[in-house]
Design an enzyme around this catalytic site. Structure first.
Site, PDB file in Angstrom:
ATOM      1  N   ASP A  25      -2.784   1.464   6.402  1.00  0.00           N
ATOM      2  CA  ASP A  25      -1.961   1.024   5.799  1.00  0.00           C
ATOM      3  C   ASP A  25      -1.103  -0.690   5.701  1.00  0.00           C
ATOM      4  OD1 ASP A  25      -1.042   3.929   5.006  1.00  0.00           O
ATOM      5  OD2 ASP A  25      -1.236   3.152   7.214  1.00  0.00           O
TER       6      ASP A  25
ATOM      7  N   ASP B 268       0.873  -1.380  -0.058  1.00  0.00           N
ATOM      8  CA  ASP B 268      -0.014  -0.160   0.083  1.00  0.00           C
ATOM      9  C   ASP B 268       0.629   1.359   0.416  1.00  0.00           C
ATOM     10  OD1 ASP B 268      -2.160   1.982   0.191  1.00  0.00           O
ATOM     11  OD2 ASP B 268      -2.183   2.007   2.603  1.00  0.00           O
TER      12      ASP B 268
ATOM     13  N   GLU C  76      -0.783  -1.156  -5.130  1.00  0.00           N
ATOM     14  CA  GLU C  76      -2.038  -0.260  -5.027  1.00  0.00           C
ATOM     15  C   GLU C  76      -1.994  -0.044  -6.535  1.00  0.00           C
ATOM     16  OE1 GLU C  76      -4.968   1.077  -1.794  1.00  0.00           O
ATOM     17  OE2 GLU C  76      -4.791   2.931  -2.977  1.00  0.00           O
TER      18      GLU C  76
END
Lengths: 183, 183
Positions: free
Chosen positions: A141, A7, A68
């Site tokens: 996260d 992330d 991501e």
């Protein structure tokens, strides 16, 4: 299959490693966050992110890396740092010859909760259940990185079939190049 | 002082190396473009950009690297690739311990032409004149990279004084941390 999820972020870059195959219980192999100081220059922060991701790749030797997908439309204020950190993650993986997959936030949410508009808490709760953890990983996260890895394990077979179909279609098509813009 | 300028991009990443000091004639040490195929995956393209920039750094051993500052507001369609390529350029430089400076497009235009709103052709013409070249470097990304390097040579002394002043101010200030967002 062992997948390292990222992330991306400059201040906190979430990392989560998950092992498993679709349809079988999953196992968390590791979770954490690479942090960099907001007081440091961007270039220095990218070096810290690279070093952190390299350590994770070195230790866990994943079969694939899931990052991501960053959209330029959202969060204009932080999108540059996110894009830069994701570039470093992609670079580290591709340099090792690892396949890199990008998943959008809504793909990840839909994969783990069933809804592309699920909230942070719902994602954290499902990650906790799917990996049979005692509590949701903190910060968010880290939980998001695990969700990315889970999403990739479940989506990878379908993505692979799509990619193969595209390659076959390209091989079968006549070799006419249409003009294309910068991608 | 030898400066390597980078006009970041995934399809074409302009590179220009300029030697000189403020107030003296400048010399071009090299100019070129690192290209990657729009057909390749983003991660693979970043590996090609890294390899290209590393070759330039290895050959020219600059004292500093100047990268165009990317704004998320402009060119939403291409900004992600630009941000990713600039991250790789910053990473390569900082990993070698080289100072990295970011200059905005209007700072670069103002430095070489006198106007922050100068067009591509004006920038190319001034770069040609300042470096005493026979013709403007092509493509525009290569000329822009040279303009960045020139801008840095001229602005570096002022930037250095500002940075020193900030460091002195920070050292003199009481150690109170105010909350701050992600930068």
């Amino acid at each position: 299959m062992r997948v390292l999820g990222v992330d991306p972020g400059l201040t906190r870059c979430g990392i989560g490693v998950v092992e498993g195959v679709p349809g079988r219980p999953l196992r968390m192999a590791g979770v954490g966050v690479v942090r960099t100081s907001a007081d440091a220059e961007t270039a220095e922060r990218l070096v810290v992110v690279e070093r952190g991701i390299e350590e994770w790749l070195e230790e866990h030797r994943p079969d694939a890396v899931a990052v991501e997908r960053v959209f330029s439309q959202h969060n204009v204020r932080t999108v540059m740092g996110t894009a830069q950190a994701s570039a470093v993650a992609m670079l580290c993986a591709a340099r090792r010859g690892l396949p890199v997959a990008l998943h959008t936030p809504s793909e990840v949410k839909a994969a783990v909760t069933g809804s592309g508009r699920a909230g942070k808490e719902q994602v954290g709760a499902m990650v906790t259940r799917l990996l049979r953890l005692d509590a949701p990983p903190k910060p968010a996260d880290a939980a998001d990185a695990l969700a990315l890895a889970i999403c990739h394990i479940w989506r990878a077979p379908a993505q692979h079939r799509l990619q193969q179909a595209r390659l076959r279609a390209r091989a079968a098509a006549p070799a006419v190049r249409t003009p294309r813009g910068t991608r």
